[in-house]
Design an enzyme around this catalytic site. Sequence first.
Site, PDB file in Angstrom:
ATOM      1  N   ASP A 188     -37.246  47.718  -0.307  1.00 36.49           N
ATOM      2  CA  ASP A 188     -36.082  48.369   0.303  1.00 36.49           C
ATOM      3  C   ASP A 188     -35.015  48.740  -0.710  1.00 36.49           C
ATOM      4  O   ASP A 188     -34.091  49.494  -0.399  1.00 36.49           O
ATOM      5  CB  ASP A 188     -35.438  47.404   1.314  1.00 36.49           C
ATOM      6  CG  ASP A 188     -36.063  47.505   2.685  1.00 36.49           C
ATOM      7  OD1 ASP A 188     -36.586  48.577   3.024  1.00 36.49           O
ATOM      8  OD2 ASP A 188     -36.032  46.500   3.419  1.00 36.49           O
TER       9      ASP A 188
HETATM   10  C1  BGC Z   1     -32.443  43.094   0.511  1.00 37.15           C
HETATM   11  C2  BGC Z   1     -33.846  43.427   0.909  1.00 37.15           C
HETATM   12  C3  BGC Z   1     -33.888  43.803   2.360  1.00 37.15           C
HETATM   13  C4  BGC Z   1     -32.855  44.882   2.644  1.00 37.15           C
HETATM   14  C5  BGC Z   1     -32.839  45.305   4.087  1.00 37.15           C
HETATM   15  C6  BGC Z   1     -31.498  44.197   0.901  1.00 37.15           C
HETATM   16  O1  BGC Z   1     -30.188  43.817   0.607  1.00 37.15           O
HETATM   17  O2  BGC Z   1     -32.396  42.890  -0.884  1.00 37.15           O
HETATM   18  O3  BGC Z   1     -34.704  42.332   0.641  1.00 37.15           O
HETATM   19  O4  BGC Z   1     -35.174  44.251   2.668  1.00 37.15           O
HETATM   20  O5  BGC Z   1     -31.599  44.457   2.271  1.00 37.15           O
HETATM   21  O6  BGC Z   1     -32.305  44.378   4.917  1.00 37.15           O
HETATM   22  C1  NOJ Z   2     -37.114  42.142   3.137  1.00 34.84           C
HETATM   23  C2  NOJ Z   2     -37.377  43.152   4.208  1.00 34.84           C
HETATM   24  O1  NOJ Z   2     -37.370  42.529   5.478  1.00 34.84           O
HETATM   25  C3  NOJ Z   2     -38.703  43.838   4.001  1.00 34.84           C
HETATM   26  O2  NOJ Z   2     -38.888  44.836   4.968  1.00 34.84           O
HETATM   27  C4  NOJ Z   2     -38.784  44.405   2.616  1.00 34.84           C
HETATM   28  O3  NOJ Z   2     -40.082  44.947   2.471  1.00 34.84           O
HETATM   29  C5  NOJ Z   2     -38.526  43.356   1.569  1.00 34.84           C
HETATM   30  N1  NOJ Z   2     -37.272  42.705   1.823  1.00 34.84           N
HETATM   31  C6  NOJ Z   2     -38.523  43.912   0.155  1.00 34.84           C
HETATM   32  O4  NOJ Z   2     -37.415  44.710  -0.080  1.00 34.84           O
END
Ligand code: BGC
Ligand code: NOJ
Length: 795
Positions: free
Chosen positions: A484
Amino acid sequence: MNSYGHFDDASREYVITRPDTPWPWINYMGTGDFFSLISNTAGGYCFCRDAKFRRILRYRYNGVPMDAGGRYFYIKDGDTLWNPGWKPCRTPLDFYECRHGMGYTRICGEKDGLRAESLFFVPLEHRCEVHRVKLSNRSDHPKTVRLYAFVEWCLWNASTDMENFQRNLSTGEVEVQPDAIYHKTEYRERRNHYAFYGANRHFDGFDTDRETFLGMYNGFDAPVQALAGTSGNSVAHGWSPVAAERFDLELAPGATEELIFVLGYVENPADAKFSAPGVINKTAAREMLEAYSTGVRVDAAFAALRAYWDDLLGRFTVASDVPELDRTVNVWNQYQCMITFFMSRSASYFESGIGRGMGFRDSNQDLAGIVHMIPDRARQRILDIAATQFPDGGCYHQYQPLTKRGNNDIGGGFGDDPLWLIFGTVAYLKETGDFSILDEPVPFDNVPGSEVSLLEHLKISFRRVATGLGPHGLPLIGRADWNDCLNLNCFSLDPDESFQTTENVAGGQAESLMIAGLFVAEGKDFAELLERLGDADASSVRSAVCAMEDSVKKHGWDGEWFLRAYDFHGGKIGSRECDESKIFIESQGWCAMARIGAGEGLCDKALDSAVKHLECEHGLVLNAPAFSSYLYQYGEISSYPQGYKENGGIFCHNNPWVIIAEAMAGHVEDAWRHYTKITPAFGRQSHDLRKVEPYVFCQMVAGAEAARPGEGKNSWLTGTAAWTWKCVSEFILGVKPQYDGLLIEPCIPLKYGTYRIHRRFRDAEYDISVRCTDGGPGKVFIPYSPGGHVLEVTV
Ligand code: BGC
Ligand code: NOJ
């Protein structure tokens, strides 16, 4: 090295032996739609269906001290006020023990010869928590004790509860009966639900106004009423409603008193809200209180809960020579998979329950962890997720569990999302053989009348990615892919905008090698499925997969490993030519799981490079070297300090991708080493270093470049649960569900290679003794047939 507890395998419990754990160590309760989080000091909260919109107990995420709010029993014995769970008074205890089990928690405290044993669970049948407290006088003199049972109500919407005080402080309403306190804020208007906290005997005093109970300037640790042994009998009008129920008990030496509490939630039909003007209809609450009014009834409900978990966890068991492996496989990994499935990423001690609903990609991946246990619920989940897709194959990134509607506030346009629907559905089909799901009519964006079959949704998903290619013939990343934080079309310079939702620059052509690998792997699965169905689209899927493999080999190979992406301007990411983040884990994992270029040795090389550049003491980091400054062309990834989260953290979710790829490549020792590094039961990190629960996986463990490598964060709700389950069950122990049976193909060091598996598969039970030989790794196919089978397999 401090120890805070140990596993009790026979009881399937983790036993916490001191309350001041380095971070609250929590458990979950609930199996249907009423869920609770409970810490080792009884902190936490519960909600029905939706952690944001139907929050029952108030909880303070940013509170000091940590973990403020919960179900607190206060015991006033002489001049001493204490809690069996130590908090909030933190009076030193003579004995403390917390046992987190499958869907229940027991907390026992003892002080000055008085023992308080509490049991907390959410029964299968009702939307409530049951609390049972047994007080035993182990001293040689009679005791006069006051017991207070305390909870604080949340005004339902956990978000506005923390914001809108000009309204909130005037809306609170309760009703008090001799044995129960009812919380009915906003029930007078549009809400048709209320909560209650009732006991199986009458109180000797009560409070429902928080400040009357605590005192205006006191915290939970020093409630003036409990300190004085009194009650104000206050009725809350606005401010902050609570339930504080007092019981005066006389305990002879050796005597025990048992009290049972029900913390329940009730929804009434619109035409039956009131029993008299302004008075809530309490019929359902009274029934619930009655259902748990005796120890015998509580025992029966608790036994039913244990039987529920016995059944689920009895479907896949292993007996090996490695206790850490057995307790992970038989208990904690499967349990975490269930909790993650229930909760998605919404409510934990790192997720406030208000930010996120059910993720499209997350929920699809979660299926892989639970489909062997609760296939019917997996089926429903797949249909719910698919219904949030758009006709062009795009989808809402998340939906709210309460409404099952896509949530636009969270954003969309993530390039990988559609492919996960194929992943989830294939996992379901291989486990269950239930092909009828493919014919189910599923709408787009929940619009009635727009239904097409689930199979059509899968085709549209595949097509969406197959046709969304960039200049190198690789999939467009969109807002981001699985990572993400790799926001290549975003270019944000405003600290007040979210990387997840900010408008992307139009026409972004950034491409992802992670999606390319996912596309090839899922494309192969999808083609196989279509061939079984005799569907003519199989061949076009196969050719799209071949074309993608060619593009990856041509434009995605960096010499020693797979590139990670091409950025907005066509620059390479994850290349030896880059100054930082020369190599990333996701593309090594996915391209190697997809076996792209395996014949030419690309997968072996990529995996060796991952070991060489990404492996550290605690696992494989996500990228190396981590970004050392914010680079707006890459987005959130470079916003994190080095070694944390997506910037060089050990993102446990993607370690199993490499482990699976190592297993596919026959690298037995590498696969095992990586697995034991991230699996907490192997105890690689001390409790003080790891900080978070030693019985569940974390989303992230701080990586080699962090200030404290090995420190865990974001425990419980993570795709790590399902992926480590897939990895250990299918690839290490090697029990792979297939359309027509089970393929046994282990990848485990020879010294551990003799073990027994019990596996329920559809309506068959398999007891398999596996023996790996040095002639292996090999594989044996066991065709599915109903009934019981006892087999010996030598591979
Ligand atoms: C986090 C990710 C997460 C994303 C969406 C980001 O701040 O680092 O792990 O998937 O937020 O919630
Ligand atoms: C947590 C999120 O829930 C997931 O959708 C994502 O793939 C990972 N972080 C990596 O960014």
